[in-house]
Design an enzyme around this catalytic site. Structure first.
Site, short mmCIF file in Angstrom:
data_model
loop_
_atom_site.label_atom_id
_atom_site.label_comp_id
_atom_site.label_asym_id
_atom_site.label_seq_id
_atom_site.Cartn_x
_atom_site.Cartn_y
_atom_site.Cartn_z
N LYS A 1 2.02 -3.26 7.42
CA LYS A 1 2.33 -3.46 5.99
C LYS A 1 3.79 -3.07 5.72
CE LYS A 1 -0.04 -4.55 3.01
NZ LYS A 1 -0.41 -5.88 2.46
N THR B 1 0.82 -1.21 0.00
CA THR B 1 0.00 0.00 0.00
C THR B 1 0.85 1.27 0.00
OG1 THR B 1 -1.52 1.25 1.39
CG2 THR B 1 -0.12 -0.30 2.53
N ASP B 2 0.27 2.36 -0.46
CA ASP B 2 0.96 3.66 -0.40
C ASP B 2 1.03 4.18 1.03
OD1 ASP B 2 -1.73 4.34 -0.04
OD2 ASP B 2 -1.78 5.85 -1.62
N GLU B 3 0.22 3.60 1.95
CA GLU B 3 0.17 4.14 3.32
C GLU B 3 1.49 3.96 4.06
OE1 GLU B 3 -3.28 3.51 5.64
OE2 GLU B 3 -4.63 3.67 3.93
N ASP C 1 -12.94 12.68 14.10
CA ASP C 1 -11.90 12.24 13.17
C ASP C 1 -11.29 10.90 13.59
OD1 ASP C 1 -10.40 12.45 10.92
OD2 ASP C 1 -9.30 14.24 11.52
N TYR D 1 -2.09 -0.41 10.99
CA TYR D 1 -2.20 -1.09 9.69
C TYR D 1 -0.99 -0.79 8.83
CZ TYR D 1 -3.38 -1.58 4.75
OH TYR D 1 -3.32 -1.88 3.41
N HIS E 1 -5.15 10.41 11.71
CA HIS E 1 -5.63 10.37 10.32
C HIS E 1 -4.64 11.00 9.32
CE1 HIS E 1 -9.56 11.04 7.80
NE2 HIS E 1 -8.68 10.31 7.16
P1 NAD Z 1 -9.72 -7.28 2.11
O1 NAD Z 1 -9.73 -7.00 3.57
O2 NAD Z 1 -10.93 -6.98 1.30
O3 NAD Z 1 -9.37 -8.82 1.85
C1 NAD Z 1 -8.37 -9.48 2.56
C2 NAD Z 1 -8.55 -10.97 2.32
O4 NAD Z 1 -7.49 -11.65 3.01
C3 NAD Z 1 -9.87 -11.53 2.86
O5 NAD Z 1 -10.45 -12.39 1.91
C4 NAD Z 1 -9.45 -12.29 4.11
O6 NAD Z 1 -10.31 -13.40 4.39
C5 NAD Z 1 -8.05 -12.74 3.74
N1 NAD Z 1 -7.21 -12.98 4.92
C6 NAD Z 1 -7.07 -12.18 6.01
N2 NAD Z 1 -6.22 -12.75 6.89
C7 NAD Z 1 -5.82 -13.92 6.34
C8 NAD Z 1 -4.93 -14.94 6.76
N3 NAD Z 1 -4.30 -14.89 7.94
N4 NAD Z 1 -4.72 -16.01 5.94
C9 NAD Z 1 -5.37 -16.08 4.74
N5 NAD Z 1 -6.23 -15.15 4.31
C10 NAD Z 1 -6.44 -14.08 5.09
O7 NAD Z 1 -8.44 -6.51 1.54
P2 NAD Z 1 -8.23 -5.82 0.12
O8 NAD Z 1 -8.76 -4.43 0.18
O9 NAD Z 1 -8.69 -6.74 -0.94
O10 NAD Z 1 -6.64 -5.72 0.10
C11 NAD Z 1 -5.85 -6.78 -0.44
C12 NAD Z 1 -4.39 -6.41 -0.32
O11 NAD Z 1 -4.14 -5.20 -1.01
C13 NAD Z 1 -3.95 -6.15 1.12
O12 NAD Z 1 -2.65 -6.67 1.27
C14 NAD Z 1 -3.93 -4.64 1.25
O13 NAD Z 1 -2.98 -4.22 2.20
C15 NAD Z 1 -3.53 -4.25 -0.16
N6 NAD Z 1 -4.01 -2.92 -0.62
C16 NAD Z 1 -5.33 -2.59 -0.53
C17 NAD Z 1 -5.77 -1.36 -1.05
C18 NAD Z 1 -7.22 -0.95 -0.99
O14 NAD Z 1 -7.53 0.19 -1.34
N7 NAD Z 1 -8.14 -1.82 -0.59
C19 NAD Z 1 -4.84 -0.49 -1.64
C20 NAD Z 1 -3.49 -0.87 -1.70
C21 NAD Z 1 -3.09 -2.11 -1.19
O1 DAU Z 2 -4.16 3.96 0.44
C1 DAU Z 2 -4.38 2.58 0.33
C2 DAU Z 2 -5.23 2.10 1.48
O2 DAU Z 2 -6.54 2.57 1.22
C3 DAU Z 2 -5.22 0.59 1.66
O3 DAU Z 2 -3.93 0.18 2.00
C4 DAU Z 2 -6.20 0.19 2.77
O4 DAU Z 2 -6.26 -1.23 2.86
C5 DAU Z 2 -7.58 0.72 2.40
O5 DAU Z 2 -8.50 0.40 3.41
C6 DAU Z 2 -7.52 2.22 2.18
O6 DAU Z 2 -7.23 2.92 3.42
P1 DAU Z 2 -7.98 4.29 3.80
O7 DAU Z 2 -7.91 4.47 5.25
O8 DAU Z 2 -7.51 5.41 2.93
O9 DAU Z 2 -9.47 3.89 3.29
P2 DAU Z 2 -10.91 4.10 3.96
O10 DAU Z 2 -11.91 3.73 2.92
O11 DAU Z 2 -11.01 3.49 5.29
O12 DAU Z 2 -10.96 5.68 4.14
C7 DAU Z 2 -10.77 6.56 3.05
C8 DAU Z 2 -10.84 7.97 3.59
O13 DAU Z 2 -12.19 8.25 4.01
C9 DAU Z 2 -9.98 8.21 4.81
O14 DAU Z 2 -9.46 9.54 4.77
C10 DAU Z 2 -10.94 8.08 5.98
C11 DAU Z 2 -12.26 8.58 5.40
N1 DAU Z 2 -13.48 7.95 5.95
C12 DAU Z 2 -13.56 6.60 5.98
C13 DAU Z 2 -14.68 5.98 6.47
C14 DAU Z 2 -14.77 4.46 6.55
C15 DAU Z 2 -14.54 8.76 6.36
O15 DAU Z 2 -14.47 9.99 6.28
N2 DAU Z 2 -15.67 8.13 6.83
C16 DAU Z 2 -15.78 6.77 6.94
O16 DAU Z 2 -16.83 6.29 7.44
#
Ligand code: NAD
Ligand code: DAU
Length: 358
Positions: free
Chosen positions: A162, A132-134, A287, A158, A291
């Site tokens: 990562k 992730t970019d985080e 907040d 988180y 954040h």
């Molecule tokens: P998600 O939470 O939707 O899915 C995670 C999956 O991993 C689920 O199916 C869960 O059952 C499985 N899992 C969790 N713990 C496990 C374990 N111990 N063993 C096997 N399986 C397990 O997550 P996502 O949003 O699909 O993200 C997938 C990957 O991409 C993550 O590594 C996340 O850090 C990365 N990522 C996500 C985003 C985003 O915006 N969602 C952006 C950048 C990177």
């Molecule tokens: O940047 C990549 C990341 O993006 C991934 O690594 C994470 O797995 C993914 O969950 C996501 O993280 P964020 O924290 O950016 O996503 P989230 O959807 O939780 O929140 C996006 C923004 O919106 C953040 O600034 C918090 C805000 N937010 C979120 C929720 C759930 C709100 O304002 N209200 C809300 O109820």
């Protein structure tokens, strides 16, 4: 064949579905099925001979060794993680267990397996770590976007977990010669996105007339990428990425949260009108602790070296996404299980202003 971890989650299931629509190469899909894993996402391939689903934990060393011995994949694509920042604030332990220790266990198994391959197998093998970019921390309004050379500065449990996993992957390449690739991507959106994250939560709440809980002043900035574009970038990095390298993936779509929420409201006003605008549902709530203010990705390395660019604009991607949620309201209802309702109370109950968010 390839081994995918976390292939029942949001990005992993999109990846598996896209992969099988483009390739004949089979997929072993290992997923623990936590609250975020959902076999409904994979309904279209559950009876496909090329898809082999295994419920299990990446922290189970014996299981991983067994799967590698049995299926002999040419690559491991590691998506599995605890992924929600708010959950990491309420309970970080699972994030360390899966994201750090789980990745470590997977790397150890991959190292042993890689060592058992013949020369050609060793040269072809890849361990692709999805990150992730985080990990880069938070940007000021005028800072340049994150590049692959930006120093790590994770701020949440988180992102720290990562970052730790990224460092382990780097070390396994540097020390043991494991052929790794790491991708650091910005915020994804699209089908099968679990409705605890901003975009699907706002759509689900708007459709049921519930408050739209915006954290703080709503001016935090994220870069948004359509999930299909992320999957295409991962396929490209797997195909041609330089071993040991990291690649940033982003959509060149920086938006404040309020801009995103207003866009969703406006689309829904047109596609699913209610009395008054959906914007009237916006509610400012306390907040998120710590954040991060702004994320932005410099994805030029991936474009320059591997020719990848996103296919969707934010406008086209977000419209497709809202339409998908309108067409799949059953999917959302199924996901909103008892456990999920408990989470809504834990996260939003004490913030004020959005007490009815669940
Ligand atoms: P998600 O939470 O939707 O899915 C995670 C999956 O991993 C689920 O199916 C869960 O059952 C499985 N899992 C969790 N713990 C496990 C374990 N111990 N063993 C096997 N399986 C397990 O997550 P996502 O949003 O699909 O993200 C997938 C990957 O991409 C993550 O590594 C996340 O850090 C990365 N990522 C996500 C985003 C985003 O915006 N969602 C952006 C950048 C990177
Ligand atoms: O940047 C990549 C990341 O993006 C991934 O690594 C994470 O797995 C993914 O969950 C996501 O993280 P964020 O924290 O950016 O996503 P989230 O959807 O939780 O929140 C996006 C923004 O919106 C953040 O600034 C918090 C805000 N937010 C979120 C929720 C759930 C709100 O304002 N209200 C809300 O109820």
């Amino acid at each position: 064949m390839i081994l995918v971890t976390g292939g029942a989650g949001f990005i992993g299931s999109n990846f598996v579905l896209n992969w099988l629509s483009l390739h004949d190469e089979p997929v072993v899909n290992l997923d623990k099925l936590t609250y975020a894993g959902n076999l409904n996402n994979l309904a279209g391939v559950m009876h496909d001979q090329r898809h082999h689903f295994v419920q299990g934990d990446i922290g189970d060393a014996a299981l991983i060794a067994d799967l590698l011995r049995q299926h002999r994949p040419r690559a491991i694509l590691h998506f599995a993680a605890e992924s929600h920042v708010d959950r990491s604030i309420h309970g970080p332990a699972e994030f360390i267990a899966t994201n750090v220790n789980g990745t470590f266990t997977l790397l150890e198994a991959a190292r042993a397996y890689h060592g058992s391959l013949d020369d050609a197998g060793r040269a072809a093998f890849r361990f692709l770590h999805v990150s992730t970019d985080e990990v880069y921390g938070s940007l000021g309004p005028n800072d340049p976007p994150f590049a692959e050379t930006t120093a790590y500065a994770p701020n949440s449990p988180y992102s720290a977990s990562k970052a730790a996993s990224d460092h382990l992957v780097r070390a396994y390449h540097h020390t043991y010669g494991l052929p790794t690739l790491t991708t650091n991507c910005s915020n994804n959106y699209g089908p099968y996105h679990f409705p605890e994250k901003l975009i699907p939560l706002m759509i689900a709440n708007a459709l049921t007339g519930k408050p739209l809980p915006v954290y703080g002043d709503g001016k935090n900035v994220r870069d948004w990428l359509y999930v299909g574009d992320h999957c295409a970038a991962i396929r490209r990095v797997l195909e041609a990425g330089r071993v040991g390298e990291t690649y940033n993936i982003g959509g060149w779509n920086e938006k404040t949260n309020l801009e995103v929420v207003h866009t969703l409201c406006d689309i829904l006003d047109a596609l699913a009108p209610r009395a008054g605008s959906h914007r009237d549902l916006v509610t400012y709530v306390k907040d998120r602790p710590g954040h991060d203010r702004r994320y932005a990705i410099d994805a030029r390395k991936l474009e320059r070296e591997l020719g990848w660019k996103p296919a969707e604009t934010f406008d086209s991607g977000i419209r497709k996404t809202v339409q998908w949620y309108l067409d799949h309201q059953d999917w959302v209802r199924d996901v909103q299980s008892g456990a999920y309702q408990g989470w809504m109370e834990q996260n939003y109950g004490k913030r004020g202003g959005a007490g009815e968010a669940a």
